[in-house]
Design a protein around this motif. Structure first.
Motif, PDB file in Angstrom:
ATOM      1  N   GLY A 112       0.863  -1.189   0.000  1.00  0.00           N
ATOM      2  CA  GLY A 112       0.000   0.000   0.000  1.00  0.00           C
ATOM      3  C   GLY A 112       0.889   1.225   0.000  1.00  0.00           C
ATOM      4  O   GLY A 112       1.952   1.223   0.611  1.00  0.00           O
ATOM      5  N   ASN A 120       1.736  15.766   6.729  1.00  0.00           N
ATOM      6  CA  ASN A 120       0.395  15.212   6.486  1.00  0.00           C
ATOM      7  C   ASN A 120       0.316  13.715   6.776  1.00  0.00           C
ATOM      8  O   ASN A 120      -0.716  13.092   6.534  1.00  0.00           O
ATOM      9  CB  ASN A 120      -0.009  15.457   5.030  1.00  0.00           C
ATOM     10  CG  ASN A 120      -0.328  16.911   4.774  1.00  0.00           C
ATOM     11  OD1 ASN A 120      -1.436  17.371   5.016  1.00  0.00           O
ATOM     12  ND2 ASN A 120       0.676  17.654   4.341  1.00  0.00           N
ATOM     13  N   ALA A 125      -0.862   6.548   9.727  1.00  0.00           N
ATOM     14  CA  ALA A 125      -0.645   6.368   8.280  1.00  0.00           C
ATOM     15  C   ALA A 125       0.724   5.718   8.031  1.00  0.00           C
ATOM     16  O   ALA A 125       0.851   4.799   7.213  1.00  0.00           O
ATOM     17  CB  ALA A 125      -0.730   7.710   7.568  1.00  0.00           C
ATOM     18  N   THR A 128       0.492   2.170   9.075  1.00  0.00           N
ATOM     19  CA  THR A 128      -0.338   1.382   8.154  1.00  0.00           C
ATOM     20  C   THR A 128       0.492   0.849   6.988  1.00  0.00           C
ATOM     21  O   THR A 128       0.419  -0.341   6.647  1.00  0.00           O
ATOM     22  CB  THR A 128      -1.512   2.242   7.620  1.00  0.00           C
ATOM     23  OG1 THR A 128      -2.337   2.597   8.726  1.00  0.00           O
ATOM     24  CG2 THR A 128      -2.341   1.492   6.594  1.00  0.00           C
ATOM     25  N   VAL A 129       1.310   1.710   6.390  1.00  0.00           N
ATOM     26  CA  VAL A 129       2.117   1.266   5.244  1.00  0.00           C
ATOM     27  C   VAL A 129       3.191   0.273   5.700  1.00  0.00           C
ATOM     28  O   VAL A 129       3.433  -0.745   5.042  1.00  0.00           O
ATOM     29  CB  VAL A 129       2.716   2.485   4.500  1.00  0.00           C
ATOM     30  CG1 VAL A 129       3.735   2.045   3.454  1.00  0.00           C
ATOM     31  CG2 VAL A 129       1.589   3.268   3.834  1.00  0.00           C
TER      32      VAL A 129
HETATM   33  N1  COA Z   1      -2.189  10.804   2.643  1.00  0.00           N
HETATM   34  C1  COA Z   1      -2.002  10.812   3.991  1.00  0.00           C
HETATM   35  N2  COA Z   1      -2.516   9.849   4.822  1.00  0.00           N
HETATM   36  C2  COA Z   1      -3.235   8.856   4.240  1.00  0.00           C
HETATM   37  C3  COA Z   1      -3.464   8.762   2.851  1.00  0.00           C
HETATM   38  C4  COA Z   1      -2.903   9.807   2.020  1.00  0.00           C
HETATM   39  N3  COA Z   1      -3.085   9.833   0.702  1.00  0.00           N
HETATM   40  N4  COA Z   1      -4.197   7.654   2.592  1.00  0.00           N
HETATM   41  C5  COA Z   1      -4.430   7.045   3.801  1.00  0.00           C
HETATM   42  N5  COA Z   1      -3.857   7.781   4.781  1.00  0.00           N
HETATM   43  C6  COA Z   1      -3.891   7.539   6.214  1.00  0.00           C
HETATM   44  C7  COA Z   1      -5.306   7.584   6.761  1.00  0.00           C
HETATM   45  O1  COA Z   1      -5.736   8.938   6.954  1.00  0.00           O
HETATM   46  C8  COA Z   1      -5.140   6.828   8.070  1.00  0.00           C
HETATM   47  O2  COA Z   1      -4.520   7.607   9.053  1.00  0.00           O
HETATM   48  P1  COA Z   1      -5.389   8.292  10.274  1.00  0.00           P
HETATM   49  O3  COA Z   1      -6.049   7.155  10.987  1.00  0.00           O
HETATM   50  O4  COA Z   1      -4.365   9.005  11.106  1.00  0.00           O
HETATM   51  O5  COA Z   1      -6.359   9.216   9.588  1.00  0.00           O
HETATM   52  C9  COA Z   1      -4.127   5.759   7.705  1.00  0.00           C
HETATM   53  O6  COA Z   1      -3.450   6.224   6.527  1.00  0.00           O
HETATM   54  C10 COA Z   1      -4.774   4.449   7.393  1.00  0.00           C
HETATM   55  O7  COA Z   1      -5.699   4.676   6.334  1.00  0.00           O
HETATM   56  P2  COA Z   1      -6.889   3.654   6.030  1.00  0.00           P
HETATM   57  O8  COA Z   1      -7.534   4.086   4.755  1.00  0.00           O
HETATM   58  O9  COA Z   1      -7.720   3.499   7.247  1.00  0.00           O
HETATM   59  O10 COA Z   1      -6.055   2.318   5.879  1.00  0.00           O
HETATM   60  P3  COA Z   1      -6.328   1.066   5.032  1.00  0.00           P
HETATM   61  O11 COA Z   1      -5.650  -0.018   5.732  1.00  0.00           O
HETATM   62  O12 COA Z   1      -7.766   0.864   4.714  1.00  0.00           O
HETATM   63  O13 COA Z   1      -5.605   1.373   3.616  1.00  0.00           O
HETATM   64  C11 COA Z   1      -3.868   1.929   2.087  1.00  0.00           C
HETATM   65  C12 COA Z   1      -4.290   1.850   3.543  1.00  0.00           C
HETATM   66  C13 COA Z   1      -2.420   2.399   2.017  1.00  0.00           C
HETATM   67  C14 COA Z   1      -3.917   0.575   1.420  1.00  0.00           C
HETATM   68  C15 COA Z   1      -4.780   2.934   1.362  1.00  0.00           C
HETATM   69  O14 COA Z   1      -4.230   4.192   1.395  1.00  0.00           O
HETATM   70  C16 COA Z   1      -5.081   2.592  -0.052  1.00  0.00           C
HETATM   71  O15 COA Z   1      -6.123   2.011  -0.294  1.00  0.00           O
HETATM   72  N6  COA Z   1      -4.206   2.966  -1.018  1.00  0.00           N
HETATM   73  C17 COA Z   1      -4.445   2.708  -2.417  1.00  0.00           C
HETATM   74  C18 COA Z   1      -4.137   1.320  -2.843  1.00  0.00           C
HETATM   75  C19 COA Z   1      -2.684   1.094  -2.861  1.00  0.00           C
HETATM   76  O16 COA Z   1      -1.975   1.578  -2.036  1.00  0.00           O
HETATM   77  N7  COA Z   1      -2.199   0.313  -3.846  1.00  0.00           N
HETATM   78  C20 COA Z   1      -0.814   0.048  -4.006  1.00  0.00           C
HETATM   79  C21 COA Z   1      -0.196   1.147  -4.810  1.00  0.00           C
HETATM   80  S1  COA Z   1       1.538   0.980  -4.884  1.00  0.00           S
END
Ligand code: COA
Length: 291
Positions: A112, A120, A125, A128-129
């Motif tokens: 992710g 930001n 966040a 999470t990554v």
């Molecule tokens: N900028 C800053 N923070 C971000 C963000 C962004 N673009 N996207 C997510 N976050 C933060 C959220 O605000 C949250 O933090 P908080 O609780 O302090 O507000 C935290 O990250 C977790 O986000 P959430 O959406 O609850 O997590 P998730 O586990 O459902 O999904 C990801 C996390 C990374 C997978 C999601 O951002 C996503 O779906 N990304 C797109 C798909 C992807 O990454 N594909 C791979 C591409 S290489």
């Protein structure tokens, strides 16, 4: 070049049909743009596979499509699985063994990412990554450990090149991928005596991937291509071909290595000429919610 493989791969590929006959692949993120094509190549070359993802429909329908590539192929789509939960992954491994008999070839590909500066990026966040990319990779190795050892299998971690230099707006993913590389190396040494190989593939700019679509800032494609030594983006097939090589007997003495598939891109330190003006622009886009 299309972003998926078809049967013509068997005619054009340098690899021998059937080299993975009797093998079973277990691939997290297997419905995604890069890992799906890795699975397609393995299936075309004789393997059966289980692909694991969070999205049920996307994972199941990708599995159905991949299965069509080779008569007799079996591809399980196991959705609803989050790589941060090792118990769910273990259940997916158990189902794979129950339905396909074994696991030999593991790809830890789920990831992710998003662009964000530290201002930001909340602690959650960042975490999470790291949890998806790094802890998820650990959990994939942990859940498949018994099968890997039993079958003298192999694992490939899909990493990146972002952490080779200091890349702004990617501190979370860079930290996570540096950890993935360390994990793969340590596992290679720990599991080598058991006959298990552990390697990393680090894709660079690959056309048609979610990562490139989302992470390459708009309007920067032409400039970015000129900075790549091979003057073009890579293809998903080129990642799949590297995967086939590493899993094949041709790589039987290769373990603990990072195979970078990026056209030489990371050697250019490609952010340098855009620094700091472009960074300021991107920071404004992040602040205004445009990115
Ligand atoms: N900028 C800053 N923070 C971000 C963000 C962004 N673009 N996207 C997510 N976050 C933060 C959220 O605000 C949250 O933090 P908080 O609780 O302090 O507000 C935290 O990250 C977790 O986000 P959430 O959406 O609850 O997590 P998730 O586990 O459902 O999904 C990801 C996390 C990374 C997978 C999601 O951002 C996503 O779906 N990304 C797109 C798909 C992807 O990454 N594909 C791979 C591409 S290489």
């Amino acid at each position: 070049m299309p972003n998926t493989l078809d049967k013509s791969y068997l005619e054009t590929s340098i690899y021998k049909p059937g080299i993975f006959a009797g093998k079973v692949a277990f691939v997290t993120g297997g419905a995604g743009s890069i890992c799906r094509v890795q699975v397609e190549a393995l299936v075309l070359l004789g393997a059966n596979a289980a692909i694991i993802g969070r999205n049920v429909e996307k994972t199941v329908s990708a599995a159905r499509e991949i299965e069509q590539l080779r008569p007799g192929a079996k591809v399980l789509g196991i959705g609803g699985v989050d790589v941060r939960k090792v118990h769910d992954l273990k259940a997916a491994v158990d189902r794979t063994v129950a339905e396909l008999g074994r696991v030999d070839l593991v790809i830890a590909g789920a990831a992710g990412n998003f662009l964000s500066n530290i201002n930001n990026l909340s602690t959650n966040a960042f975490r999470t990554v790291v949890e998806i990319d790094l802890v998820g990779s650990y959990a994939t190795a942990k859940a498949t450990y018994e099968q890997l050892v039993k079958n003298q299998g192999q694992i490939i971690f899909v990493s990146a090149t972002l952490h080779y230099t200091g890349l702004p707006l990617q501190i979370h993913a860079s930290a996570a991928k540096a950890g993935v590389d360390a994990l793969a190396r340590a596992l290679a040494v720990e599991l080598g005596p058991l006959g298990v190989r552990s390697n990393v593939i680090a894709p660079g700019p690959i056309a048609g991937t979610e990562g490139m679509d989302r992470l390459l800032p708009p309007g920067q494609l032409d400039a970015a291509l000129k900075k790549i030594p091979l003057q073009r983006m890579g293809t998903t097939q080129e990642i799949a071909d590297a995967t086939v090589f590493l899993f094949s007997p041709a790589a039987s003495y290769i373990t603990g290595q990072v195979t970078v598939v990026d056209g030489g891109n990371w050697h250019m330190g490609s952010y340098r000429e855009m620094y700091p003006e472009k960074l300021n622009e991107l920071n404004s886009d992040i602040a205004s919610g445009k990115l």
